[in-house]
Design a protein around this motif. Structure first.
Motif, PDB file in Angstrom:
ATOM      1  N   GLY A 603       0.793  -1.071   0.057  1.00 52.12           N
ATOM      2  CA  GLY A 603       0.047   0.034   0.123  1.00 52.12           C
ATOM      3  C   GLY A 603       0.933   1.312  -0.203  1.00 52.12           C
ATOM      4  O   GLY A 603       0.439   2.432   0.331  1.00 52.12           O
ATOM      5  N   CYS A 604       2.073   1.048  -0.423  1.00 54.85           N
ATOM      6  CA  CYS A 604       3.025   2.130  -0.528  1.00 54.85           C
ATOM      7  C   CYS A 604       3.328   2.598   0.887  1.00 54.85           C
ATOM      8  O   CYS A 604       3.483   3.988   1.038  1.00 54.85           O
ATOM      9  CB  CYS A 604       2.507   3.371  -1.405  1.00 54.85           C
ATOM     10  N   LEU A 605       3.452   1.909   1.566  1.00 54.49           N
ATOM     11  CA  LEU A 605       3.780   2.320   3.187  1.00 54.49           C
ATOM     12  C   LEU A 605       5.075   2.434   3.123  1.00 54.49           C
ATOM     13  O   LEU A 605       5.859   1.604   2.321  1.00 54.49           O
ATOM     14  CB  LEU A 605       3.118   1.201   4.119  1.00 54.49           C
ATOM     15  N   ALA A 606       5.826   3.077   4.158  1.00 54.41           N
ATOM     16  CA  ALA A 606       7.202   3.172   4.560  1.00 54.41           C
ATOM     17  C   ALA A 606       7.672   1.673   4.918  1.00 54.41           C
ATOM     18  O   ALA A 606       6.860   1.013   5.760  1.00 54.41           O
ATOM     19  CB  ALA A 606       7.477   4.216   5.404  1.00 54.41           C
ATOM     20  N   MET A 607       8.728   1.159   4.664  1.00 53.33           N
ATOM     21  CA  MET A 607       9.199  -0.059   5.208  1.00 53.33           C
ATOM     22  C   MET A 607      10.519   0.052   5.543  1.00 53.33           C
ATOM     23  O   MET A 607      11.479   0.689   5.054  1.00 53.33           O
ATOM     24  CB  MET A 607       9.309  -1.017   3.719  1.00 53.33           C
ATOM     25  N   CYS A 608      10.705  -0.374   6.799  1.00 53.39           N
ATOM     26  CA  CYS A 608      12.022  -0.237   7.590  1.00 53.39           C
ATOM     27  C   CYS A 608      12.432  -1.692   8.044  1.00 53.39           C
ATOM     28  O   CYS A 608      11.629  -2.528   8.440  1.00 53.39           O
ATOM     29  CB  CYS A 608      11.774   0.398   8.956  1.00 53.39           C
ATOM     30  N   THR A 609      13.611  -1.728   7.757  1.00 55.34           N
ATOM     31  CA  THR A 609      14.359  -3.153   8.128  1.00 55.34           C
ATOM     32  C   THR A 609      15.711  -2.764   8.891  1.00 55.34           C
ATOM     33  O   THR A 609      16.681  -2.120   8.358  1.00 55.34           O
ATOM     34  CB  THR A 609      14.867  -3.676   6.958  1.00 55.34           C
ATOM     35  N   PRO A 610      15.580  -3.559  10.039  1.00 50.91           N
ATOM     36  CA  PRO A 610      14.648  -3.949  10.751  1.00 50.91           C
ATOM     37  C   PRO A 610      13.346  -3.333  11.053  1.00 50.91           C
ATOM     38  O   PRO A 610      13.346  -2.005  10.839  1.00 50.91           O
ATOM     39  CB  PRO A 610      15.384  -4.630  11.928  1.00 50.91           C
ATOM     40  N   PRO A 611      12.282  -4.098  11.246  1.00 48.76           N
ATOM     41  CA  PRO A 611      11.062  -3.090  11.503  1.00 48.76           C
ATOM     42  C   PRO A 611      11.093  -2.468  12.728  1.00 48.76           C
ATOM     43  O   PRO A 611      11.957  -2.590  13.686  1.00 48.76           O
ATOM     44  CB  PRO A 611      10.043  -4.150  11.714  1.00 48.76           C
ATOM     45  N   CYS A 612      10.559  -1.096  12.791  1.00 51.15           N
ATOM     46  CA  CYS A 612      10.151  -0.584  13.978  1.00 51.15           C
ATOM     47  C   CYS A 612       9.772  -1.025  15.273  1.00 51.15           C
ATOM     48  O   CYS A 612       8.601  -1.638  15.110  1.00 51.15           O
ATOM     49  CB  CYS A 612       9.630   0.784  13.791  1.00 51.15           C
ATOM     50  N   ALA A 613      10.565  -1.247  16.237  1.00 49.63           N
ATOM     51  CA  ALA A 613      10.029  -1.967  17.507  1.00 49.63           C
ATOM     52  C   ALA A 613       9.525  -0.826  18.378  1.00 49.63           C
ATOM     53  O   ALA A 613       9.801   0.183  18.435  1.00 49.63           O
ATOM     54  CB  ALA A 613      11.122  -2.823  17.897  1.00 49.63           C
ATOM     55  N   HIS A 614       8.945  -1.694  19.591  1.00 49.00           N
ATOM     56  CA  HIS A 614       8.559  -1.001  20.707  1.00 49.00           C
ATOM     57  C   HIS A 614       7.577   0.177  20.365  1.00 49.00           C
ATOM     58  O   HIS A 614       7.621   1.461  21.030  1.00 49.00           O
ATOM     59  CB  HIS A 614       9.692  -0.316  21.594  1.00 49.00           C
ATOM     60  N   GLY A 615       6.893   0.018  19.358  1.00 48.98           N
ATOM     61  CA  GLY A 615       5.949   1.010  19.158  1.00 48.98           C
ATOM     62  C   GLY A 615       6.167   2.173  18.337  1.00 48.98           C
ATOM     63  O   GLY A 615       5.632   3.199  17.981  1.00 48.98           O
ATOM     64  N   GLY A 616       7.449   2.127  17.576  1.00 48.74           N
ATOM     65  CA  GLY A 616       8.227   3.159  16.627  1.00 48.74           C
ATOM     66  C   GLY A 616       7.096   3.169  15.233  1.00 48.74           C
ATOM     67  O   GLY A 616       6.718   1.997  15.124  1.00 48.74           O
ATOM     68  N   THR A 617       7.168   4.155  14.651  1.00 50.86           N
ATOM     69  CA  THR A 617       6.595   4.397  13.374  1.00 50.86           C
ATOM     70  C   THR A 617       7.700   4.351  12.127  1.00 50.86           C
ATOM     71  O   THR A 617       8.413   5.102  12.253  1.00 50.86           O
ATOM     72  CB  THR A 617       5.568   5.312  13.283  1.00 50.86           C
ATOM     73  N   CYS A 618       7.435   3.695  11.207  1.00 50.01           N
ATOM     74  CA  CYS A 618       8.365   3.696   9.907  1.00 50.01           C
ATOM     75  C   CYS A 618       7.928   5.080   9.236  1.00 50.01           C
ATOM     76  O   CYS A 618       6.862   4.753   8.482  1.00 50.01           O
ATOM     77  CB  CYS A 618       8.405   2.352   9.176  1.00 50.01           C
ATOM     78  N   MET A 619       8.724   6.049   9.071  1.00 51.89           N
ATOM     79  CA  MET A 619       8.334   7.120   8.463  1.00 51.89           C
ATOM     80  C   MET A 619       8.727   6.852   6.874  1.00 51.89           C
ATOM     81  O   MET A 619       7.983   7.465   6.034  1.00 51.89           O
ATOM     82  CB  MET A 619       9.004   8.441   9.166  1.00 51.89           C
ATOM     83  N   ARG A 620       9.943   6.720   6.523  1.00 51.84           N
ATOM     84  CA  ARG A 620      10.430   6.332   5.305  1.00 51.84           C
ATOM     85  C   ARG A 620      11.165   5.172   5.192  1.00 51.84           C
ATOM     86  O   ARG A 620      11.320   4.279   6.122  1.00 51.84           O
ATOM     87  CB  ARG A 620      11.108   7.658   4.916  1.00 51.84           C
ATOM     88  N   TRP A 621      11.784   4.816   3.986  1.00 49.84           N
ATOM     89  CA  TRP A 621      12.734   3.710   3.888  1.00 49.84           C
ATOM     90  C   TRP A 621      13.868   3.562   5.090  1.00 49.84           C
ATOM     91  O   TRP A 621      14.693   4.473   5.139  1.00 49.84           O
ATOM     92  CB  TRP A 621      13.475   3.542   2.498  1.00 49.84           C
ATOM     93  N   ASN A 622      13.586   2.547   6.042  1.00 46.60           N
ATOM     94  CA  ASN A 622      14.517   2.518   7.078  1.00 46.60           C
ATOM     95  C   ASN A 622      14.745   3.637   8.028  1.00 46.60           C
ATOM     96  O   ASN A 622      15.847   3.550   8.462  1.00 46.60           O
ATOM     97  CB  ASN A 622      15.846   1.913   6.641  1.00 46.60           C
ATOM     98  N   ILE A 623      13.800   4.360   8.179  1.00 47.09           N
ATOM     99  CA  ILE A 623      13.780   5.487   9.011  1.00 47.09           C
ATOM    100  C   ILE A 623      12.404   5.446  10.015  1.00 47.09           C
ATOM    101  O   ILE A 623      11.385   5.407   9.592  1.00 47.09           O
ATOM    102  CB  ILE A 623      13.600   6.824   8.152  1.00 47.09           C
ATOM    103  N   CYS A 624      12.898   5.206  11.222  1.00 43.52           N
ATOM    104  CA  CYS A 624      11.721   4.731  12.204  1.00 43.52           C
ATOM    105  C   CYS A 624      11.711   6.236  13.115  1.00 43.52           C
ATOM    106  O   CYS A 624      12.633   6.808  13.532  1.00 43.52           O
ATOM    107  CB  CYS A 624      12.073   3.759  13.187  1.00 43.52           C
ATOM    108  N   GLN A 625      10.440   6.596  13.516  1.00 41.84           N
ATOM    109  CA  GLN A 625      10.114   7.606  14.423  1.00 41.84           C
ATOM    110  C   GLN A 625       9.981   6.871  15.700  1.00 41.84           C
ATOM    111  O   GLN A 625       8.845   5.910  15.929  1.00 41.84           O
ATOM    112  CB  GLN A 625       8.930   8.497  14.114  1.00 41.84           C
TER     113      GLN A 625
END
Length: 835
Positions: A603-625
């Protein structure tokens, strides 16, 4: 009889009225006794009715002699007494040898029993015999003589048995002219009017300070004598008692166990090792388990051994007996729970509980047949299973959510209903029926068409054509089917039955009927009926991009799976993406988005590898908030505001995972494994600082220190712990153990610790079984008339019926006055209080 009495006493004065000589001067013989008594004084004369009693020999009241008596001292143990005066007779004048000379005048008669005698001065009245004395007008014999005949006085033998034996049973009587002498037997003392009294040599020796028996020998009085015996722990060797060395044969000290026997005069003592206690006459094992119940700790079991004890942990605990910890039997498989039971650990033990559906004590569980009781509360069928049961319903019913009730299954509501036409639900089942024109097949589910034309031509007037579920009557042209759909009529106008046209009827120029159809329909070959035009049959597919769906008189366009009809053009289809394409992505195929750079996810969502843990939000490619407290790639790094020390690792916000040697929020507190005990503080890794005197690596060694001293012979064995001597208990051995004395104390004595009796006054012995009275000594100061002081001693004895008898010994230098008297009151010695 020993020479004790002759040594102490040279003379005993007992006669009433006798008086001792005044004390001699210091130069006189101190051990002599004056034998010559002074003449009796008037105040010492004994009158008739006076009484001197020997309280020891006779407690009853004596009858006074019918005549006064006097005594004179003859010697030690010898008393001379006057014979009792028997009778006084009156002499009668007897014949004379010669008649008196005639007198110029008659002589007057002599008074009483006197006779006329020729005296030196002439005739006169006198006593008729020598030895007679006048007593008023009569003459009588002197004491010790009796009148025989008219003028003879004869000596009376007082020692004759018929006269009563004047000296008593313990003396020898010797008759003398006019009197008698009493000589007391050896060991007896002359007493006035009471015969001879036994001399208690033992008591007299105790009062005078002399010894009747040598050394430690014990004196025992007997009638007329005494004997010497050795106390316990001594044996007689000739006349002396020598100590018996009990250590040569005794076994009570337990020398085989290392204890030592030490001989002492008259006894012995035991020097006992640790674990034994000296309890005469032996060393007895100290039951440390009984005297100090906490010797093995709270969970230890103490077992007494000879001279020591052992500690073992109670069942359910493990350790060395003094330090025990709970044993988890469930984790160590050291339990006996059944395979169908649950094991639960508790402090010091465990329990077994059968699973639900099983009964038993947990060690043996058996299945419970729940269906046997009230059908397991099942509405229809109950099936027992191992440890449980199951409720089942009959065919046509479905088990409800409560697991017990059954509800009817509506078979007709199912999509694949087993009925071909009409389904009617019933309780537990269903019924199939057919629409008109059909009949139910033998299988009770399918429907079979009925050929109505075979039966009376279906009622048609002309021709009959069977159809599924019905039939149709036909008429030959130009006839039309009547309104009853059975008969045929001739129709020539549009007004009647629309001229037989399905849609539109019109009269042509020639006057003939003409039928036409609406859009989407076409005229049938019979020129009256209208047939649907399938717009989707041609090559244009009805103009639809994907799927054309024909309908009677019309059609519409639809899309394949994964597509949907476009809202701006109903003939066009567009792909559908689930989830919808975001971040300006374009859905180019079903569930396929054409995403902009940086958003490759579904769905064109941002994808972070590794995934954002502990409630973090993936904002762009491999960038977690990341949320607060987390940082780093994928929000996997925790943030601790205070850093972890000593090699600790921050594992969650403000939480440190410390190494095995440290603890605390920042791993600053060192750990001691095992932990410091008894108030000790861990100051470094595995280093304890102990308090209160405790010692050892973990402060586990108890100090031998009692802030308050142990009482009653108790020994301090730990921190404020006392090991009490036998007969005492309490934290400081302050409480005496009240146990009955065996054998019991007698005569009202009180049982004291160590199985001893506290005897009241007047009793003695290990169990106060002997009745004795105290010895009271009174020292009297020097009187004015005396040159030296004297001492009075009162030796009390319990006489018959508990009457207290007191014998008074008055000692004044060499003179000994012995006076016996009966106390004028009664004392029951056994009831007197102890000193």
């Amino acid at each position: 009889m020993t020479p004790l009495i002759p040594t102490l006493v040279s003379l005993v004065l007992v006669a009433r009225g006798a008086r001792a000589e005044p004390l001699p001067s210091s130069g006189d013989g101190a051990n002599e006794v004056l034998l010559d008594p002074p003449p009796p004084e008037p105040e010492l004369t004994v009158h008739q009715g006076d009484m001197i009693e020997n309280a020891i020999g006779n407690l009853s009241t004596t009858t006074p002699s019918p005549k006064p008596t006097r005594a004179s001292v003859v010697g030690l143990g010898v008393v001379s007494k006057t014979a009792p005066q028997l009778t006084t007779t009156t002499a009668t004048p007897g014949p004379t040898s010669a008649p008196p000379p005639p007198s110029p005048s008659p002589s007057p008669p002599c008074p009483g029993n006197q006779v006329m005698l020729q005296l030196g001065t002439g005739p006169g009245c006198g006593c008729p015999a020598a030895g007679m004395v006048r007593d008023g007008d009569n003459c009588s014999c002197t004491a010790g003589f009796a009148l025989q005949g008219a003028a003879e006085c004869k000596d009376v033998d007082e020692c004759m048995a018929e006269l009563g034996g004047a000296c008593g049973p313990n003396a020898t009587c010797t008759n003398t002219p006019g009197s008698y002498m009493c000589s007391c037997h050896r060991g007896y003392l002359t007493m006035v009017a009471g015969g001879c009294q036994d001399i208690d040599e033992c008591a007299l020796a105790a009062v005078t300070g002399l010894q009747a028996c040598q050394g430690v020998a014990e004196c025992k009085n007997s009638p007329g004598s005494f004997s010497c015996s050795c106390p316990q722990g001594y044996v007689m060797d000739g006349k002396e008692c020598v100590d018996l060395d009990e250590c040569t044969f005794e076994t009570g000290c337990g020398r085989a166990l290392g204890n030592v026997c030490v001989n002492t005069p008259g006894s012995f003592t035991c020097l006992c090792l640790l674990g034994f206690r000296a309890q005469p006459p032996a060393c007895v094992d100290v039951d440390e388990c009984k005297e100090s119940q906490a010797v093995c700790g709270d969970q230890g079991v103490c077992a007494n051994t000879l001279g020591s004890y052992t500690c073992a942990c109670q069942p359910g605990y493990r350790g060395n007996g003094t330090h025990c910890e709970d044993e988890n039997e469930c984790a160590s498989e050291g339990h006996g729970c059944d395979s169908n039971a649950r094991c639960g650990n508790i402090i010091g033990s465990y329990f077994c509980q059968c699973y639900q559906g099983f009964n038993g004590d947990g060690h043996s569980c058996y299945d419970v047949d729940e269906c046997a009781v009230n059908n397991g509360r099942c509405q229809q069928n109950c099936t027992n299973e191992l440890g449980t049961y199951k409720c089942q319903c009959h065919a046509g019913y479905l088990l409800a959510k409560d697991g017990h009730s059954c509800k009817d299954v509506d078979e007709c509501s199912e999509l694949n209903s087993r009925c071909e036409h009409v389904c009617t639900n019933t309780q537990g089942s269903f019924l199939c029926s057919c629409r008109p024109g059909y009949e139910l097949h033998i299988d009770s589910h399918s429907c079979v068409d009925i050929n109505e034309c075979k039966l009376q031509n279906g009622g048609c007037s002309h021709s009959c054509t069977n159809t599924r579920g019905g039939y149709t009557c036909h008429c030959a042209p130009p006839l039309l089917l009547h309104t009853d759909n059975l008969s045929c009529v001739n129709v020539t106008t549009c007004e009647r039955r629309n001229g037989g046209c399905d849609h539109t009827c019109a009269i042509g120029a020639e006057g003939h009927l003409h039928c036409s159809c609406r859009g989407g329909w076409e005229l049938a070959p019979d020129l009256r009926s209208c047939m649907d035009v399938d717009e989707c049959r041609d090559f244009t597919n009805g103009g639809c991009q994907q799927v054309c769906v024909n309908h009677p008189g019309a059609f519409n366009c639809s899309c394949k799976e994964g597509y949907e009809v476009r809202t701006d053009d109903l003939t066009k289809c567009q792909p559908v993406c689930e989830p919808p394409c975001q971040n300006y992505g374009v859905c180019v195929a079903p569930n396929t988005c054409d995403c902009p750079p940086g958003y490759p996810g579904l769905g064109c969502l941002a994808m972070c590898t590794p995934p954002c843990a502990h409630g973090g939000t993936c904002m762009r490619w491999n960038i977690c908030q990341c949320p607060s407290g987390w940082t780093g790639v994928g929000c996997h790094t925790a943030v601790c505001e205070l850093p972890c020390a000593n090699g600790g690792r921050c594992v969650s916000p403000n939480t440190c995972q410390c190494p095995s040697d440290y603890t605390g929020p920042q791993c600053l507190l060192p750990l001691c494994t095992p932990a410091c005990q008894n108030g000790g503080r861990c100051v470094d890794v595995n280093k304890c600082t102990c308090v209160g005197g405790w010692q050892g690596a973990r402060c586990q060694i108890e100090p031998v220190q009692c802030w308050k001293p142990c009482q009653n012979g108790g020994v301090c064995v730990g921190l404020n712990r006392c090991r009490c001597a036998g007969g005492f208990t309490g934290n400081r051995c302050e409480t005496a153990v009240t146990t009955p004395c065996v054998p019991p104390c007698q005569h009202g004595a009180t049982c004291s610790p160590h199985n001893t009796c506290t005897c009241p006054e007047g009793t003695a012995g290990l169990r106060c079984e002997k009745l004795t009275c105290p010895v009271v000594t009174t020292v009297v100061s020097m009187a004015r008339a005396m040159r030296k002081g004297f001492r009075e001693s009162y030796m009390d004895r319990c006489g018959p019926l508990g009457v207290q008898i007191c014998t008074k010994y008055r000692i004044n230098q060499a003179r000994v006055y012995v006076q016996a008297y009966r106390v004028g009151y009664k004392i029951h010695c056994a009831q007197k209080k102890g000193r």
